[in-house]
Write an enzyme that holds these catalytic residues in place. Structure first.
Site, PDB file in Angstrom:
ATOM      1  N   ALA A   1      19.037  23.622  43.774  1.00 41.88           N
ATOM      2  CA  ALA A   1      19.232  25.012  44.206  1.00 41.88           C
ATOM      3  C   ALA A   1      20.648  25.511  43.924  1.00 41.88           C
ATOM      4  O   ALA A   1      20.846  26.701  43.674  1.00 41.88           O
ATOM      5  CB  ALA A   1      18.907  25.154  45.692  1.00 41.88           C
ATOM      6  N   THR A   2      21.632  24.618  43.944  1.00 46.96           N
ATOM      7  CA  THR A   2      23.005  25.051  43.625  1.00 46.96           C
ATOM      8  C   THR A   2      23.063  25.590  42.200  1.00 46.96           C
ATOM      9  O   THR A   2      23.609  26.668  41.951  1.00 46.96           O
ATOM     10  CB  THR A   2      24.006  23.887  43.809  1.00 46.96           C
ATOM     11  OG1 THR A   2      24.109  23.588  45.207  1.00 46.96           O
ATOM     12  CG2 THR A   2      25.393  24.250  43.283  1.00 46.96           C
TER      13      THR A   2
ATOM     14  N   ALA B   1      13.999  20.574  45.448  1.00 44.80           N
ATOM     15  CA  ALA B   1      12.950  19.608  45.788  1.00 44.80           C
ATOM     16  C   ALA B   1      13.309  18.797  47.030  1.00 44.80           C
ATOM     17  O   ALA B   1      12.458  18.504  47.861  1.00 44.80           O
ATOM     18  CB  ALA B   1      12.703  18.667  44.609  1.00 44.80           C
ATOM     19  N   HIS B   2      14.608  18.463  47.182  1.00 50.70           N
ATOM     20  CA  HIS B   2      14.956  17.465  48.205  1.00 50.70           C
ATOM     21  C   HIS B   2      14.960  18.014  49.626  1.00 50.70           C
ATOM     22  O   HIS B   2      15.122  17.259  50.579  1.00 50.70           O
ATOM     23  CB  HIS B   2      16.284  16.759  47.869  1.00 50.70           C
ATOM     24  CG  HIS B   2      17.517  17.505  48.256  1.00 50.70           C
ATOM     25  ND1 HIS B   2      18.228  17.227  49.398  1.00 50.70           N
ATOM     26  CD2 HIS B   2      18.174  18.515  47.650  1.00 50.70           C
ATOM     27  CE1 HIS B   2      19.275  18.033  49.468  1.00 50.70           C
ATOM     28  NE2 HIS B   2      19.266  18.826  48.422  1.00 50.70           N
TER      29      HIS B   2
ATOM     30  N   CYS C   1      27.032  20.339  53.422  1.00 49.37           N
ATOM     31  CA  CYS C   1      27.940  20.610  52.300  1.00 49.37           C
ATOM     32  C   CYS C   1      29.331  21.002  52.774  1.00 49.37           C
ATOM     33  O   CYS C   1      30.282  20.953  52.015  1.00 49.37           O
ATOM     34  CB  CYS C   1      27.372  21.721  51.437  1.00 49.37           C
ATOM     35  SG  CYS C   1      25.676  21.402  50.970  1.00 49.37           S
TER      36      CYS C   1
END
Length: 404
Positions: free
Chosen positions: A75-76, A204-205, A328
Site C-alpha cells: 500500500a505504501t 495483502a498483509h 510505522c
C-alpha cells in the site's frame, strides 16, 4: 492458550495457512515457478494464468474490473504511485491537492515531497470523532485542485470515512479521488462499481496475506492516467515495471478470496470479541475511547488510560502484543499525531493503546488480556502522584510546574 497474545492485527496479520499453501505451490521446480512475462513456453503461460486469476480475486472483493488492478509492492507504493502519478501527469491542470492530518505516513510523506516540488497541499483537520466529512473537503476545494486523498479506515483509531459521499462531491467537481484502503479490505464492504473513487490502494498483509505485495485500483471509466514511478519492462500496462512475484500475487489473491467469503461472519465474531474486551475494562476510571463510537471497524479499539503513560503500560503488559500509535511511527516517542489532530491533549495521547483483534483471536485470549490491562492500569496508577492528586480533587491542568 499460548503466550504472548497477539492483539496488533492492524500492524500486520499472520498469513492464513490456506494462503501459505497456495504460495508454496508457486516457488519450487515442481510448482508454478515461471516468469509470467515469459510468453514462449508453458512455464510462463501457467504463471501468467495464476497472476490473472489472482487479479480477478482481488477485483472480486472490491467489485472492480480485473483490468483496473495494478500490482505493487504494498500500500505504501500504491499510495506513492497514485498521488505522485496523478500530480505529475495532471500538473498542467493544477497544482493543489487535499488530504487530511490523520492519514498514514505513506500519504503524508508523499504529499510533503510534492510540496518540495512546488505543489500546494491542504491538510484537513478531522472532527473530534476522527472523521473527515464532505463539507470539510468542499471548503478546501479550489479551481486548481486536482486530487483529494482520504483514507477509508484509519489505521490507528479504526474510524470509517464516508467515501461514497466524498466521492459524489469530488466527481461533481471534476477532481480525482484517491482512497487508502489498506485497513478496510475484509472489514468493510467496498463496491468500486458504484463508488465514485478513481484510485484505491490495497495491501495483502493487513488481510492475512503476505507482506511485500499490494495493488492499486486505477479506474478505467472514467479513465485515470498516471505517470509511472518504476520504469523497465513495461509490466502492468507500463504503470509499474518489474518482474511479477507470482507467489506473492497468488497469496494476495487467495487472501482476498477468503476475505470475500468469510468477511460477514468474521466481522460478527470480531465485534463480539471487541465488545467482550471493552465490557471488562470499561469500569476503569478515566478511560476514553478514541475515535467515533459508531463509524468504526469492530476490529479496532483505541483506548486512552488517563494518568498512565502508554509506553510504561505496554511494558507492564509484556504478555500482550499491542501498540501505541501505528507500527510505522510508534518508534518515535512523540504522542500520536492522529490523536493530537482529534484534539486529545498530550497526556491522553501519550496514554493511548491500540488493541486490534483478528481472525485468530479467541475468547480466552480476550479475557486474559482484559484482566491484565485492568491489573496493570490499577498498579501503575497506584504509583502515580498525579493520580493521587486527581483523586484528591486537584485540577492538574492548573498546576504551574517549576522549571529545572
Amino acid at each position: 492458550m499460548k503466550l504472548p497474545i497477539y492483539l496488533d492485527y492492524s500492524a500486520t496479520t499472520p498469513v492464513d495457512p490456506r494462503v501459505a499453501q497456495k504460495m508454496i505451490e508457486c516457488l519450487t521446480v515442481e510448482g508454478n515457478f515461471g516468469n509470467p512475462a515469459s510468453r514462449s513456453h508453458v512455464f510462463g503461460w501457467k504463471a501468467e494464468e495464476a497472476v490473472e486469476n489472482a487479479r480477478r480475486q482481488v477485483a472480486d472483493l472490491v467489485s472492480a474490473d480485473p483490468r483496473e488492478i495494478v500490482w505493487t509492492s504494498g500500500a505504501t507504493e500504491s499510495n506513492n504511485l497514485a498521488i505522485k502519478g496523478v500530480a505529475h501527469f495532471y500538473a498542467s491542470k493544477g497544482k493543489h491537492l487535499i488530504t487530511s492530518k490523520v492519514e498514514h505516513k505513506a500519504v503524508l510523506d508523499t504529499t510533503r515531497q510534492l510540496e518540495r516540488e512546488g505543489f500546494e497541499v491542504t491538510y484537513i483537520e478531522p472532527g473530534e470523532d476522527g472523521l473527515i466529512t464532505p463539507s470539510m473537503i468542499e471548503a478546501a476545494l479550489r479551481d486548481d485542485t486536482i486530487l483529494v486523498s482520504i483514507m477509508h479506515v484509519n489505521n490507528e483509531i479504526g474510524t470509517i470515512n464516508d467515501i461514497a459521499a466524498i466521492g459524489e462531491l469530488t466527481r461533481s467537481r471534476g477532481v480525482l479521488f484517491h482512497v487508502d484502503g489498506a485497513q478496510s479490505t475484509g472489514k468493510v464492504e467496498i463496491d468500486l462499481a458504484s463508488l465514485k473513487v478513481d484510485l484505491m490502494s490495497f495491501s495483502a498483509h493487513k488481510t492475512y496475506g503476505p507482506k511485500g505485495i499490494g495493488a492499486l485500483y486505477v479506474s478505467r471509466k472514467p479513465r485515470v492516467r498516471l505517470e509511472a514511478a518504476m520504469h523497465g519492462g513495461g509490466h502492468e500496462r507500463g504503470m509499474r515495471s518489474g518482474t511479477l512475484a507470482t507467489h506473492q500475487i497468488v497469496g494476495m489473491g487467495e487472501a482476498f478470496r477468503i476475505a470475500k467469503e468469510e468477511m460477514a461472519a468474521e466481522s460478527v465474531r470480531i465485534k463480539a470479541l471487541s465488545d467482550r474486551f471493552y465490557k471488562q475494562v470499561e469500569n476503569l476510571e478515566e478511560l476514553y475511547v478514541n475515535g467515533s463510537l459508531t463509524a468504526r471497524v469492530p476490529h479496532n479499539l483505541n483506548l486512552s488510560f488517563n494518568y498512565v503513560e502508554g509506553e510504561s503500560l505496554i511494558m507492564a503488559l509484556k504478555d500482550l502484543a499491542v501498540s501505541s500509535g501505528s507500527a510505522c511511527t510508534s518508534a518515535s516517542l512523540e504522542p500520536s499525531y492522529v490523536l493530537r489532530a482529534l484534539g486529545r491533549n498530550d497526556e491522553l495521547a501519550h496514554s493511548s493503546i491500540r488493541f486490534t483483534f483478528g481472525r485468530f483471536s479467541t475468547e480466552e485470549e480476550i479475557d486474559y488480556a482484559a484482566q491484565k490491562v485492568c491489573e496493570a492500569v490499577t498498579r501503575l496508577r497506584a504509583l502515580s502522584p498525579l493520580w493521587d492528586m486527581f483523586k484528591d480533587g486537584v485540577d492538574i491542568s492548573k498546576i504551574e510546574w517549576a522549571a529545572h
